[in-house]
Design an enzyme around this catalytic site. Structure first.
Site, PDB file in Angstrom:
ATOM      1  N   GLU A  50       0.828  -1.202   0.000  1.00  0.00           N
ATOM      2  CA  GLU A  50       0.000   0.000   0.000  1.00  0.00           C
ATOM      3  C   GLU A  50       0.865   1.255   0.000  1.00  0.00           C
ATOM      4  OE1 GLU A  50      -4.170  -1.483   1.946  1.00  0.00           O
ATOM      5  OE2 GLU A  50      -2.676  -0.712   3.348  1.00  0.00           O
TER       6      GLU A  50
ATOM      7  N   CYS B  68       6.327  -7.124   7.143  1.00  0.00           N
ATOM      8  CA  CYS B  68       7.379  -6.583   8.007  1.00  0.00           C
ATOM      9  C   CYS B  68       7.791  -7.656   9.000  1.00  0.00           C
ATOM     10  CB  CYS B  68       6.880  -5.344   8.746  1.00  0.00           C
ATOM     11  SG  CYS B  68       8.174  -4.458   9.654  1.00  0.00           S
TER      12      CYS B  68
ATOM     13  N   GLY C 292       6.962  -2.049   6.002  1.00  0.00           N
ATOM     14  CA  GLY C 292       8.328  -2.545   6.038  1.00  0.00           C
ATOM     15  C   GLY C 292       9.298  -1.645   6.777  1.00  0.00           C
TER      16      GLY C 292
ATOM     17  N   SER D 122      12.018   6.603   7.852  1.00  0.00           N
ATOM     18  CA  SER D 122      11.651   6.232   9.216  1.00  0.00           C
ATOM     19  C   SER D 122      12.145   4.826   9.520  1.00  0.00           C
ATOM     20  CB  SER D 122      10.130   6.293   9.386  1.00  0.00           C
ATOM     21  OG  SER D 122       9.759   5.841  10.670  1.00  0.00           O
TER      22      SER D 122
ATOM     23  N   HIS E 299       8.605   5.740  20.577  1.00  0.00           N
ATOM     24  CA  HIS E 299       7.377   5.225  21.188  1.00  0.00           C
ATOM     25  C   HIS E 299       7.451   4.816  22.653  1.00  0.00           C
ATOM     26  CE1 HIS E 299       6.078   5.437  17.114  1.00  0.00           C
ATOM     27  NE2 HIS E 299       6.775   4.380  16.728  1.00  0.00           N
TER      28      HIS E 299
ATOM     29  N   CYS F 234      -1.368   6.383   9.854  1.00  0.00           N
ATOM     30  CA  CYS F 234      -0.113   5.828  10.352  1.00  0.00           C
ATOM     31  C   CYS F 234      -0.376   4.568  11.169  1.00  0.00           C
ATOM     32  CB  CYS F 234       0.586   6.878  11.209  1.00  0.00           C
ATOM     33  SG  CYS F 234       2.145   6.321  11.915  1.00  0.00           S
TER      34      CYS F 234
END
Length: 392
Positions: free
Chosen positions: A116, A136, A195, A227, A251, A369
């Protein structure tokens, strides 16, 4: 989440040649690779640099897909190109447009696999979020893509092809003979799709060389952001060989929490990651590093977390993007309240760091996201997926 999920990989990247013995796909070749390929196909060496420049401009500036349209090349040379080369892009399977204008593309690549790509229009700019892998390997527990197993790396052609397909859809290729229009619908590119880009370093690097070339797609390295979840050995190399802006999927402010949210932390912990970042702005000539921080209710959103975050990044030119968690079916977390996010941002801002709160885009089409996942993985197994899983 699988606690012992692998965090390194040995995955396949498809060869550049088209079906057995077929022509070479020009898309994704670096200038050096294109020049060498033209010479190998019979272009005289003294002409190769000029011919490579001409072909490059036709493909990447004008968006031409047919060698016959390259009218500043002799007919016999166009025939030689058509015999040895092709200009092949992935296939757009579906396009969804959100109420806020965000566009999500499901793109089919070689082998029947699907990824995507998301285009986010904003006033004065447009950002394209591209994928670098099918699935991923990192199994980040808050990310929908992390629930889809890794299949393979994308080639440089498949990465560049995402940008070219979106320019097709937006009608952004210039018209020959028309006045030059400096407006860019796709002005920024972020490697934040499916990924981990640094687990596909060579193809990502080569794709960005194509994208950044001033005579073609011509996106400045300052308008490209990669990223990563923290593949420490590749960070200095990213600065030296790509030199784009860097964003870190951070995070959490303790190893205990980050081990759960971002399992790669078990290999390269917070201290190791931060130590690897201190030279990045100097090596890449970028102004600062972006730390991405998804706000999870009751998990990583306390005042103490905010204060720890400020202390951890001290000495690193930084900004912190606060991302309200974008929920997906079966997600194990909830979004922090707006009041909690605002209080968290205020602590960071008062410490002297920019702390923008990202406005969710494309939530109604699962394009926000952390929500990306191939449609065939979300729904039924299609013939394309079955073929992909059996290696066809």
């Amino acid at each position: 989440m699988t606690a012992n999920a692998p965090i390194t990989q040995d995955v396949m990247t498809l060869p550049r040649k088209l079906p057995e013995g077929g022509p070479v796909n020009i898309v994704g070749l670096t200038r050096e690779e294109l020049l060498a390929a033209l010479v190998a196909a019979g272009t005289p060496e003294r002409q190769a640099k000029m011919r490579a420049g001409q072909v490059w401009q036709w493909v990447y500036h004008w968006g031409v897909r047919d060698f016959a349209q390259m009218t500043n090349l002799a007919k016999d040379y166009r025939a030689l190109l058509a015999e040895h080369f092709a200009i092949v892009l992935p296939e757009v399977v579906t396009r969804q447009i959100s109420a806020d204008g965000t566009r999500k593309y499901l793109i089919r690549i070689a082998g029947g696999h699907e990824v995507e790509t998301v285009y986010i229009p904003e006033e004065g700019r447009g950002t394209l979020c591209v994928s670098s892998q099918v699935g991923c390997t990192l199994t980040c527990s808050f990310c929908h893509t992390g629930t889809q197993k890794l299949v393979r790396n994308l080639t440089a052609a498949e990465i560049v092809g995402q940008l070219m397909l979106v320019r097709d859809d937006l009608g952004e290729w210039p018209e020959r003979g028309a006045p030059k229009d400096e407006t860019r619908l796709v002005s920024n590119l972020v490697l934040m799709g499916m990924g981990e880009p640094l687990y596909n370093f060579e193809n990502v690097r080569n794709a960005m060389k194509v994208v950044m070339d001033g005579e073609g797609l011509s996106l400045s390295r300052r308008r490209i952001t990669l990223s990563t979840s923290g593949v420490v050995p590749e960070i200095a190399r990213t600065a030296e060989e790509i030199g784009c802006q860097l964003a870190i999927s951070f995070h959490a402010t303790t190893d205990e929490v980050r081990d759960i949210l971002v399992p790669i932390n078990k290999r390269w912990n917070i201290r190791t990651l931060l130590d690897s970042l201190r030279d990045y702005p100097r090596l890449s000539n970028s102004e600062r590093i972006t730390f991405e921080y998804v706000m999870l209710d009751g998990v990583n959103d306390t005042d103490a977390d905010a204060r720890r975050l400020v202390k951890l990044i001290s000495g690193i030119p930084s900004k912190i993007n606060l991302i309200p968690f974008n929920e997906w079916p079966g997600a194990p977390y909830r979004r922090s309240t707006p009041e909690r996010i605002a209080a968290f941002a205020d602590i960071i801002y008062k410490a002297g760091y920019a702390s923008p709160i990202r406005t969710p885009r494309g939530e109604d089409i699962m394009a926000a996201c952390g929500q990306l996942k191939s449609a065939t993985e979300r729904a039924r197994k299609s013939r394309a997926q079955i073929a992909a899983e059996t290696g066809l």
